[in-house]
Design an enzyme around this catalytic site. Structure first.
Site, short mmCIF file in Angstrom:
data_model
loop_
_atom_site.label_atom_id
_atom_site.label_comp_id
_atom_site.label_asym_id
_atom_site.label_seq_id
_atom_site.Cartn_x
_atom_site.Cartn_y
_atom_site.Cartn_z
N ASP A 151 0.83 -1.20 0.00
CA ASP A 151 0.00 0.00 0.00
C ASP A 151 0.87 1.25 0.00
O ASP A 151 1.91 1.27 -0.65
CB ASP A 151 -0.93 -0.05 1.23
CG ASP A 151 -2.26 0.64 0.98
OD1 ASP A 151 -2.27 1.88 0.98
OD2 ASP A 151 -3.28 -0.04 0.78
N HIS A 224 -3.44 5.83 4.08
CA HIS A 224 -4.22 4.67 3.64
C HIS A 224 -3.58 3.36 4.09
O HIS A 224 -4.24 2.48 4.64
CB HIS A 224 -4.33 4.75 2.11
CG HIS A 224 -5.25 3.76 1.47
ND1 HIS A 224 -4.81 2.55 0.99
CD2 HIS A 224 -6.58 3.81 1.20
CE1 HIS A 224 -5.83 1.90 0.45
NE2 HIS A 224 -6.92 2.64 0.56
N SER A 546 -11.61 -0.69 0.49
CA SER A 546 -10.23 -0.64 1.00
C SER A 546 -10.16 -1.03 2.47
O SER A 546 -9.17 -1.60 2.91
CB SER A 546 -9.67 0.78 0.88
OG SER A 546 -9.25 1.05 -0.42
#
Ligand code: NAG
Ligand code: NAG
Ligand code: NAG
Ligand code: NAG
Ligand code: NAG
Ligand code: NAG
Ligand code: NAG
Ligand code: NAG
Ligand code: NAG
Length: 765
Positions: A151, A224, A546
């Site tokens: 990620d 994220h 996600s």
């Protein structure tokens, strides 16, 4: 709405891989990156390693090109050599050089590098994870399973990544990874929880060599990756909240699993060559589970889809890959990337509401929704309602509202525009009357206010219109759990049938995805007041598939710890056949994208994950890598296309098959005829003893279903039994979709092994 909303409405930027296949112009020295797949089995003996072979292949190209002087200005160069999930390399090549590579021995296939663009406290309880019983103690909380997060990197100082409780056992001996030193990242930032951190940016820099990366290390500058890592395997951190909401102990689904982080997505861009390098390394390092919260929102055949290619190699190594299904819902056929060998995850809501209460001057109390990030004082302020201004969607309109007033914004489905216009106004507070199905997915609430339902709207407006001096008070920072009709399938979650391969039902299952509280870099905005006051916090609420995918990665880690010998397909099967199609009111899960009608398996797959049941599924549908290859054969992929995915000539196409030994069924009918589809399945008994199972079928409307045999008798553990399912359907020109299920129920009631059935018109794209 500015950049901040993009950070909270994560689903709207669910990592969308734009298909910017580089335009190759005719000038020979203009180079771009290509991913080149090679057949390693024909590597000439003269080369000591694959790397040597690939380097030599690229260097031998220097003589290709129109003129000597052009060539001397720059040379083709190797970006990465891959050896685990890909046999081949990426390289900066001109068009002529690419043509030369295609003629070199061992060449299989090549395609342009693709640019990728960016698309908890409560969830463990909501999933009934319990320290005294079930999968948490049975798996020792996922101890020693290694979860790889590919990620945007990691914020290593977050308390979610502290190693309390983990230092007593050594890092698993099979671990070969490392803590790569880089900008603001040194080796002491890894520990017994965060056992590895690496970064991959050569693909990005190959095309933009002069790029100044903002952070040349695995440190997360977006948030994220940090958020996803803590959802999957964050350690216990007490007393966390989001500005007074969602208070509690933050921890991941597998709080004792180890984490390894691979940063492939940069503030400056995201290339598939870097992604492939990250997965290639993660497999070599020895991860057990991978969580992937991005994808291509495009129909790519498997042999040109780097995620499909890389995850095939991961699957062969027994690695479970949890893959976010995408945020392109709610229409049918909105799911891309439906890879047969990954777990494709849909997103649902959880049973937690963030509450704002409204008290009117006439004594009426209305409970609504609020996430205003402070305990604002809104006491007996005048209410302002003017039908002409109540669309609340422009600064000009709102400038006419007296500044000490609470403005009432009437029902439009334009809630997010209203919120944005209110943020830029000087109104004291706002009341939004809204039925927007995405209300519960955004953490943004930049002005004091409450969003109330359409049912409560008329009483409020009546009071505001008829009272001489209407007023109201508001209270914030309240959290309620146990909200009924949870989970619901979220509006944004991508729906099947899959466009890449329609004969497989995707998504596979659903997990919590909306307003999940998890770790966040303290130097990134976590909320906002007005337009320009940004608030920081070390935990934040985000929404998207996600966030759902790392829940399934965490659950896979728990299952892997409890059943180290299970294949990736077996773990997926256990999660799917025990998933719950009902919500916490015991009624079928509803779909926010279809006006709260019942969610179909095309939206939620088998249903919502149930970790404690998945621990002991009774029977599993297992799969070998060759069976996945049989599907590629059925799809008429060429030998080289198949080799691109499999890297090995040991697989063959002697048994092409449209179907897999998969825990779900999708039958496609065409307009002209009566459909008869037969599916063959084999179940493996993973219960303890001899067991007898009887079939229970919920027949899709308009179909006739036959199961043979309808009783399966297992003599011992690991025994296999096969059955067939036949669906007959009288074609209906109106394109009706119908749903049912097949369950094998143990005669003592101990296990129920359930699969959804979908009957749907053939897809014409
Ligand atoms: C790593 O960085 C931290 C924070 O900058 C510092 O306190 C620590 O001494 C460094 N460790 C090493 C081994 O350089
Ligand atoms: C990158 O940084 C270097 C040194 O700080 C500077 O000289 C150069 O101009 C920068 N390049 C760009 C494209 O900003
Ligand atoms: C504001 O809402 C009104 C009523 O729904 C609509 O007619 C108008 O186009 C909207 N204006 C903007 C700027 O969105
Ligand atoms: C904020 O409001 C002002 C006028 O009150 C307007 O000029 C400006 O464009 C608005 N900004 C945004 C981002 O909406
Ligand atoms: C949703 O369902 C409700 C109740 O059945 C109905 O009143 C409403 O019109 C529907 N809305 C849409 C957008 O279909
Ligand atoms: C594969 O090729 C055969 C022979 O050309 C054809 O009949 C079949 O329909 C093709 N299958 C698919 C899935 O395209
Ligand atoms: C194809 O693979 C299967 C399973 O690995 C093997 O049994 C069979 O002999 C192979 N067939 C050919 C033609 O190589
Ligand atoms: C089936 O018929 C419908 C309506 O007649 C049409 O829209 C659809 O494209 C047809 N589907 C196929 C697969 O031919
Ligand atoms: C299909 O559509 C036609 C025309 O709209 C309608 O008369 C018929 O009842 C529909 N059939 C079904 C099974 O819904």
């Amino acid at each position: 709405m500015g950049s901040f909303i993009e950070h909270t409405l994560l689903y709207s930027i669910f990592i969308t891989w734009l298909l910017l296949i580089h335009q190759i112009r005719s000038t020979a020295v203009e180079r771009s990156t290509y991913i080149v797949h090679m057949d390693k089995s024909v590597m000439p003996k003269a080369f000591i390693s694959h790397h040597h072979w690939y380097t030599s292949t690229v260097h031998s190209l220097t003589s290709v090109g129109p003129t000597k002087s052009d060539v001397s200005r720059s040379k083709p160069s190797l970006v990465y050599s891959y050896d685990n999930v890909v046999h081949g390399f990426s390289a900066l090549l001109s068009r002529d050089e690419l043509e030369a590579v295609k003629k070199s021995p061992g060449f299989v296939s090549a395609y342009g590098d693709r640019q990728i663009k960016l698309r908890t406290t409560r969830t463990p309880e909501f999933l009934s994870l319990n320290p005294s019983t079930g999968i948490w103690p049975a798996s020792d909380y996922g101890r020693d399973v290694i979860v790889g997060i590919v990620d945007t990197g990691i914020w290593p100082e977050s308390q979610s990544f502290s190693d309390g409780g983990l230092t007593s056992s050594p890092i698993p001996a099979k671990w070969k990874g490392t803590c790569e030193i880089g900008q603001e990242f040194n080796a002491s930032m890894c520990n017994a929880k965060l056992i590895g951190a690496r970064y991959f940016n050569r693909g990005l820099l190959a095309n933009k060599p002069y790029l100044n990366l903002t952070m040349k290390s695995a440190r997360d500058t977006f948030g994220h990756g940090t958020h996803c890592a803590s959802i999957a395997a964050g350690n216990y951190v007490r007393g966390r909240s989001y500005f007074g909401y969602a208070e509690g102990t933050a921890r991941g689904i597998a709080p004792r699993a180890r984490l390894a982080v691979y940063k492939v997505d940069w503030a400056e861009g995201f290339q598939s060559s870097d992604f492939l390098a990250g997965i290639d390394q993660a497999v070599a390092d020895g991860v057990d589970v991978l969580s992937l919260s991005f994808g291509f929102d495009a129909d790519l055949p498997f042999h040109e889809n780097p995620i499909a290619i890389a995850t095939f190699g991961a699957m062969e190594n027994g690695i479970v890959v949890s893959h976010a299904g995408g945020n392109t819902g709610p229409d049918f056929l909105s799911i891309f990337d439906s890879i047969p060998w990954t777990v494709t995850v849909a997103a649902g809501s959880i049973d937690r509401s963030f509450v704002g209460t409204l008290t009117l001057g006439n004594g009426l109390k209305i409970t609504g929704w609020s996430l205003f990030p402070a305990s604002a004082l809104v006491e007996k302020l005048p209410l302002y309602y003017n039908k002409a201004l109540a669309s609340c969607n422009s600064s000009d309109l709102l400038a006419q509202v007296p500044s000490s007033a609470i403005v009432i914004c009437d029902d439009t489905y334009d809630y997010f525009n209203q919120l944005s216009a209110i943020a830029n106004s000087s109104v004291a507070a706002a009341i939004f009357i809204t039925g927007n199905p995405e209300l519960g997915t955004s953490g943004s609430f930049p002005r004091p206010g409450v969003a109330i339902s359409q049912n409560d709207g008329p009483a409020l407006i009546e009071y505001a219109k008829t009272s001489g001096r209407p007023w109201a008070s508001m209270k914030f920072q309240q959290t309620v759990v146990g909200t009924k009709h949870s989970p619901t399938l979220e509006y944004y979650s991508s729906r099947g049938p899959s466009r890449t391969y329609t004969r497989l039902l995707k998504p596979d299952l659903m997990a919590p995805g909306s307003l999940v509280l998890a770790a966040w870099p303290p130097n990134k905005p976590a909320s906002r007041i007005g337009l320009s006051m940004f608030l920081s916090n070390d935990y934040t609420l985000l929404s998207g598939t996600s966030m759902a995918a790392p829940h399934v990665a965490g659950l896979s880690a728990l299952l892997k710890a409890a059943h180290p010998d299970w294949s990736a397909a077996a773990i997926r099967s256990a999660m799917m056949t025990t998933a719950n199609p009902l919500d916490n009111s015991n009624s079928p899960i509803q779909d926010k994208g279809q006006n709260y009608t019942f969610a179909s398996p095309l939206g939620m797959g088998s249903g919502h994950i149930d970790p404690n049941l998945a621990l002991d599924p009774g029977l599993i549908y297992d799969l070998t890598p060759q069976e996945y290859v049989n599907v590629l054969c059925y799809m008429n992929y060429t030998e080289k296309q198949i080799l691109t995915v499999t890297r090995s000539r040991l697989y063959n196409c002697s048994n092409p098959s449209p179907d897999l030994n998969y825990p779900s069924f999708i039958a496609l009918y065409s307009n002209e005829s009566t459909m008869v589809r037969t599916f063959q399945r084999t179940l493996t008994n993973v219960g303890d003893d001899a067991a007898t199972y009887n079939v229970e079928v919920v027949v899709p409307i308009g179909s006739k279903v036959t199961v043979s045999p309808n009783t399966l008798v297992f003599g011992k553990k690991y025994e296999k039994k096969s059955y067939s399912l036949t669906i007959e359907y009288e074609s209906d020109e109106n394109g009706t979709r119908a749903y049912g299920s097949l369950a094998w129920v143990e005669d003592n009631g101990k296990h129920k092994v359930r699969s959804p059935i979908v009957v749907t018109p053939e897809v014409t794209l």
